[in-house]
Write a protein that holds these residues in place. Structure first.
Motif, PDB file in Angstrom:
ATOM      1  N   ARG A 102       0.836  -1.208   0.000  1.00 41.45           N
ATOM      2  CA  ARG A 102       0.000   0.000   0.000  1.00 41.45           C
ATOM      3  C   ARG A 102       0.871   1.259   0.000  1.00 41.45           C
ATOM      4  NH1 ARG A 102      -5.322  -0.521   1.004  1.00 41.45           N
ATOM      5  NH2 ARG A 102      -5.541   1.287   2.366  1.00 41.45           N
ATOM      6  N   ARG A 103       1.973   1.231   0.726  1.00 38.41           N
ATOM      7  CA  ARG A 103       2.896   2.380   0.699  1.00 38.41           C
ATOM      8  C   ARG A 103       3.449   2.576  -0.706  1.00 38.41           C
ATOM      9  NH1 ARG A 103       4.249   0.600   6.006  1.00 38.41           N
ATOM     10  NH2 ARG A 103       5.881  -0.767   5.225  1.00 38.41           N
ATOM     11  N   ALA A 104       3.748   1.480  -1.382  1.00 42.24           N
ATOM     12  CA  ALA A 104       4.280   1.575  -2.741  1.00 42.24           C
ATOM     13  C   ALA A 104       3.264   2.224  -3.677  1.00 42.24           C
ATOM     14  CB  ALA A 104       4.661   0.184  -3.253  1.00 42.24           C
ATOM     15  N   GLN A 105       1.982   1.938  -3.474  1.00 42.46           N
ATOM     16  CA  GLN A 105       0.956   2.573  -4.295  1.00 42.46           C
ATOM     17  C   GLN A 105       0.928   4.088  -4.071  1.00 42.46           C
ATOM     18  OE1 GLN A 105      -2.150  -0.641  -3.071  1.00 42.46           O
ATOM     19  NE2 GLN A 105      -3.012   0.359  -4.867  1.00 42.46           N
ATOM     20  N   VAL A 106       1.058   4.499  -2.826  1.00 42.97           N
ATOM     21  CA  VAL A 106       1.088   5.935  -2.513  1.00 42.97           C
ATOM     22  C   VAL A 106       2.320   6.569  -3.155  1.00 42.97           C
ATOM     23  CG1 VAL A 106       1.312   7.653  -0.670  1.00 42.97           C
ATOM     24  CG2 VAL A 106      -0.215   5.685  -0.368  1.00 42.97           C
ATOM     25  N   ARG A 107       3.457   5.906  -3.040  1.00 44.43           N
ATOM     26  CA  ARG A 107       4.707   6.443  -3.576  1.00 44.43           C
ATOM     27  C   ARG A 107       4.620   6.637  -5.097  1.00 44.43           C
ATOM     28  NH1 ARG A 107       7.574   2.807  -1.568  1.00 44.43           N
ATOM     29  NH2 ARG A 107       8.097   3.878   0.385  1.00 44.43           N
ATOM     30  N   VAL A 108       4.094   5.657  -5.785  1.00 42.79           N
ATOM     31  CA  VAL A 108       3.952   5.749  -7.243  1.00 42.79           C
ATOM     32  C   VAL A 108       3.016   6.896  -7.609  1.00 42.79           C
ATOM     33  CG1 VAL A 108       2.985   4.573  -9.270  1.00 42.79           C
ATOM     34  CG2 VAL A 108       4.515   3.342  -7.715  1.00 42.79           C
ATOM     35  N   PHE A 109       1.944   7.038  -6.871  1.00 38.40           N
ATOM     36  CA  PHE A 109       0.973   8.100  -7.151  1.00 38.40           C
ATOM     37  C   PHE A 109       1.615   9.480  -6.980  1.00 38.40           C
ATOM     38  CE2 PHE A 109      -2.227  11.085  -5.462  1.00 38.40           C
ATOM     39  CZ  PHE A 109      -3.101  11.136  -6.535  1.00 38.40           C
ATOM     40  N   VAL A 110       2.328   9.677  -5.880  1.00 39.84           N
ATOM     41  CA  VAL A 110       2.961  10.980  -5.632  1.00 39.84           C
ATOM     42  C   VAL A 110       4.083  11.235  -6.637  1.00 39.84           C
ATOM     43  CG1 VAL A 110       4.230  12.386  -3.952  1.00 39.84           C
ATOM     44  CG2 VAL A 110       2.352  10.917  -3.182  1.00 39.84           C
ATOM     45  N   ALA A 111       4.852  10.198  -6.946  1.00 35.51           N
ATOM     46  CA  ALA A 111       5.990  10.350  -7.852  1.00 35.51           C
ATOM     47  C   ALA A 111       5.566  10.755  -9.261  1.00 35.51           C
ATOM     48  CB  ALA A 111       6.794   9.058  -7.909  1.00 35.51           C
ATOM     49  N   ALA A 112       4.326  10.469  -9.619  1.00 39.69           N
ATOM     50  CA  ALA A 112       3.860  10.824 -10.960  1.00 39.69           C
ATOM     51  C   ALA A 112       3.874  12.331 -11.176  1.00 39.69           C
ATOM     52  CB  ALA A 112       2.456  10.276 -11.186  1.00 39.69           C
ATOM     53  N   THR A 113       3.715  13.106 -10.103  1.00 36.28           N
ATOM     54  CA  THR A 113       3.693  14.564 -10.243  1.00 36.28           C
ATOM     55  C   THR A 113       4.768  15.272  -9.423  1.00 36.28           C
ATOM     56  OG1 THR A 113       2.010  14.651  -8.489  1.00 36.28           O
ATOM     57  CG2 THR A 113       1.224  14.678 -10.772  1.00 36.28           C
ATOM     58  N   HIS A 114       5.226  14.621  -8.344  1.00 39.06           N
ATOM     59  CA  HIS A 114       6.212  15.241  -7.448  1.00 39.06           C
ATOM     60  C   HIS A 114       7.298  14.228  -7.075  1.00 39.06           C
ATOM     61  CE1 HIS A 114       2.625  17.758  -6.999  1.00 39.06           C
ATOM     62  NE2 HIS A 114       3.409  18.725  -6.549  1.00 39.06           N
ATOM     63  N   PRO A 115       8.073  13.767  -8.064  1.00 32.53           N
ATOM     64  CA  PRO A 115       9.064  12.717  -7.785  1.00 32.53           C
ATOM     65  C   PRO A 115      10.087  13.102  -6.735  1.00 32.53           C
ATOM     66  CG  PRO A 115       9.448  13.732  -9.934  1.00 32.53           C
ATOM     67  CD  PRO A 115       8.113  14.208  -9.465  1.00 32.53           C
ATOM     68  N   GLU A 116      10.400  14.398  -6.623  1.00 28.64           N
ATOM     69  CA  GLU A 116      11.447  14.830  -5.694  1.00 28.64           C
ATOM     70  C   GLU A 116      11.046  14.683  -4.227  1.00 28.64           C
ATOM     71  OE1 GLU A 116       8.677  18.193  -6.337  1.00 28.64           O
ATOM     72  OE2 GLU A 116       9.638  16.703  -7.634  1.00 28.64           O
ATOM     73  N   VAL A 117       9.747  14.609  -3.942  1.00 31.62           N
ATOM     74  CA  VAL A 117       9.318  14.473  -2.548  1.00 31.62           C
ATOM     75  C   VAL A 117       8.494  13.210  -2.315  1.00 31.62           C
ATOM     76  CG1 VAL A 117       9.374  16.950  -2.053  1.00 31.62           C
ATOM     77  CG2 VAL A 117       7.268  15.912  -2.966  1.00 31.62           C
ATOM     78  N   ALA A 118       8.465  12.316  -3.298  1.00 31.30           N
ATOM     79  CA  ALA A 118       7.620  11.124  -3.196  1.00 31.30           C
ATOM     80  C   ALA A 118       7.964  10.268  -1.979  1.00 31.30           C
ATOM     81  CB  ALA A 118       7.726  10.291  -4.471  1.00 31.30           C
ATOM     82  N   ASP A 119       9.259  10.099  -1.715  1.00 29.12           N
ATOM     83  CA  ASP A 119       9.660   9.247  -0.584  1.00 29.12           C
ATOM     84  C   ASP A 119       9.265   9.857   0.756  1.00 29.12           C
ATOM     85  OD1 ASP A 119      10.691   7.297  -2.232  1.00 29.12           O
ATOM     86  OD2 ASP A 119      12.761   8.004  -2.084  1.00 29.12           O
ATOM     87  N   VAL A 120       9.566  11.126   0.950  1.00 35.84           N
ATOM     88  CA  VAL A 120       9.289  11.739   2.246  1.00 35.84           C
ATOM     89  C   VAL A 120       7.785  11.884   2.473  1.00 35.84           C
ATOM     90  CG1 VAL A 120       9.429  14.161   1.469  1.00 35.84           C
ATOM     91  CG2 VAL A 120       9.967  13.575   3.848  1.00 35.84           C
ATOM     92  N   VAL A 121       7.028  12.195   1.422  1.00 37.77           N
ATOM     93  CA  VAL A 121       5.577  12.300   1.572  1.00 37.77           C
ATOM     94  C   VAL A 121       4.983  10.934   1.916  1.00 37.77           C
ATOM     95  CG1 VAL A 121       3.417  12.704   0.324  1.00 37.77           C
ATOM     96  CG2 VAL A 121       5.285  14.351   0.146  1.00 37.77           C
ATOM     97  N   THR A 122       5.448   9.895   1.233  1.00 33.54           N
ATOM     98  CA  THR A 122       4.960   8.546   1.511  1.00 33.54           C
ATOM     99  C   THR A 122       5.287   8.147   2.944  1.00 33.54           C
ATOM    100  OG1 THR A 122       5.208   7.897  -0.798  1.00 33.54           O
ATOM    101  CG2 THR A 122       5.082   6.127   0.827  1.00 33.54           C
ATOM    102  N   ASP A 123       6.516   8.409   3.385  1.00 38.06           N
ATOM    103  CA  ASP A 123       6.890   8.066   4.760  1.00 38.06           C
ATOM    104  C   ASP A 123       6.049   8.836   5.767  1.00 38.06           C
ATOM    105  OD1 ASP A 123       8.797   6.334   3.831  1.00 38.06           O
ATOM    106  OD2 ASP A 123      10.495   7.696   4.131  1.00 38.06           O
ATOM    107  N   PHE A 124       5.784  10.105   5.469  1.00 39.80           N
ATOM    108  CA  PHE A 124       4.983  10.923   6.374  1.00 39.80           C
ATOM    109  C   PHE A 124       3.553  10.389   6.460  1.00 39.80           C
ATOM    110  CE2 PHE A 124       2.222  14.660   7.134  1.00 39.80           C
ATOM    111  CZ  PHE A 124       2.700  15.021   8.384  1.00 39.80           C
ATOM    112  N   ILE A 125       2.954  10.104   5.309  1.00 38.64           N
ATOM    113  CA  ILE A 125       1.580   9.584   5.286  1.00 38.64           C
ATOM    114  C   ILE A 125       1.486   8.264   6.050  1.00 38.64           C
ATOM    115  CG2 ILE A 125      -0.201   8.572   3.787  1.00 38.64           C
ATOM    116  CD1 ILE A 125      -0.235  11.566   3.667  1.00 38.64           C
ATOM    117  N   SER A 126       2.414   7.358   5.792  1.00 42.29           N
ATOM    118  CA  SER A 126       2.354   6.050   6.449  1.00 42.29           C
ATOM    119  C   SER A 126       2.579   6.165   7.953  1.00 42.29           C
ATOM    120  CB  SER A 126       3.372   5.083   5.830  1.00 42.29           C
ATOM    121  OG  SER A 126       4.694   5.528   6.021  1.00 42.29           O
TER     122      SER A 126
END
Length: 199
Positions: free
Chosen positions: A140-164
């Protein structure tokens, strides 16, 4: 209380009866969510399903295999990411929706608070159930990461970690008795932070 999971496939005397696996998974989901994997013995499980152990093994293979299917069902039906992370949707809006849905879902049933997957993932070290739950959570985290990376790749990891991390904390807080209004407050503050990251 025993749930009837056997229904006649066709009307008429002497017709074979069919076991309903989806209904069984629903019962299992409620049991595991309330008591945890280790808190639900095979005997209690089969009594709740209204079947004998041999029928359970024939249908699901093992308690662990049944739990894995329950996790898959939970992830598919509770806060379904496909409904939230839709292509073209602004990520800040989608993630705010995700957090709000989590807050409401985690507090919805006082007998089964929090997230089944996240709470099972905290389980006993390298136990089979905890490993399966962590695998589901990471998917599920990977799904969030892919979604964010589609528009904001530079912050996809930190946003995903924050959400999770926020969702995990809300789940734990719900288990400790925090109600919906307070969890919604947390979700909205977190959503504001995500919005800043996604500017």
């Amino acid at each position: 209380m025993t749930t009837t999971l056997i229904a006649d496939t066709k009307p008429g005397r002497g017709r074979p009866r069919a076991f309903d696996p989806e209904a069984a998974l629903d019962v299992g989901q409620r049991l595991f969510h309330a008591a945890g994997y280790d808190g639900v013995g095979l005997s209690a499980l089969t009594v709740a399903l209204g079947i004998k152990p041999p029928s359970f093994y024939m249908a699901f293979g093992s308690k662990a295999a049944f739990f894995e299917r329950v996790l898959e069902r939970y992830a598919r039906t509770e806060i379904a990411l496909a409904d939230v992370l839709q292509a073209g949707r602004p990520p800040a809006e989608a993630l705010a929706d995700l957090l709000e849905r989590a807050a409401r879902t985690y507090a919805r049933d006082p007998e089964r608070p929090g997230c089944l997957v996240l709470e099972a993932a905290r389980g006993n070290g390298e136990s089979e159930s905890a490993v399966m739950a962590r695998r589901t959570a990471e998917g599920r985290r990977a799904q969030v990461r892919v979604f964010v990376a589609a528009t904001h790749p530079e912050v996809a990891d930190v946003v995903t970690d924050f959400i999770s991390t926020v969702m995990s904390g809300m789940s734990a807080s719900a288990r400790e008795g925090m109600g919906e209004s307070r969890l919604l407050g947390v979700s909205r503050v977190a959503a504001e932070s995500v919005g800043i990251l996604l500017r």
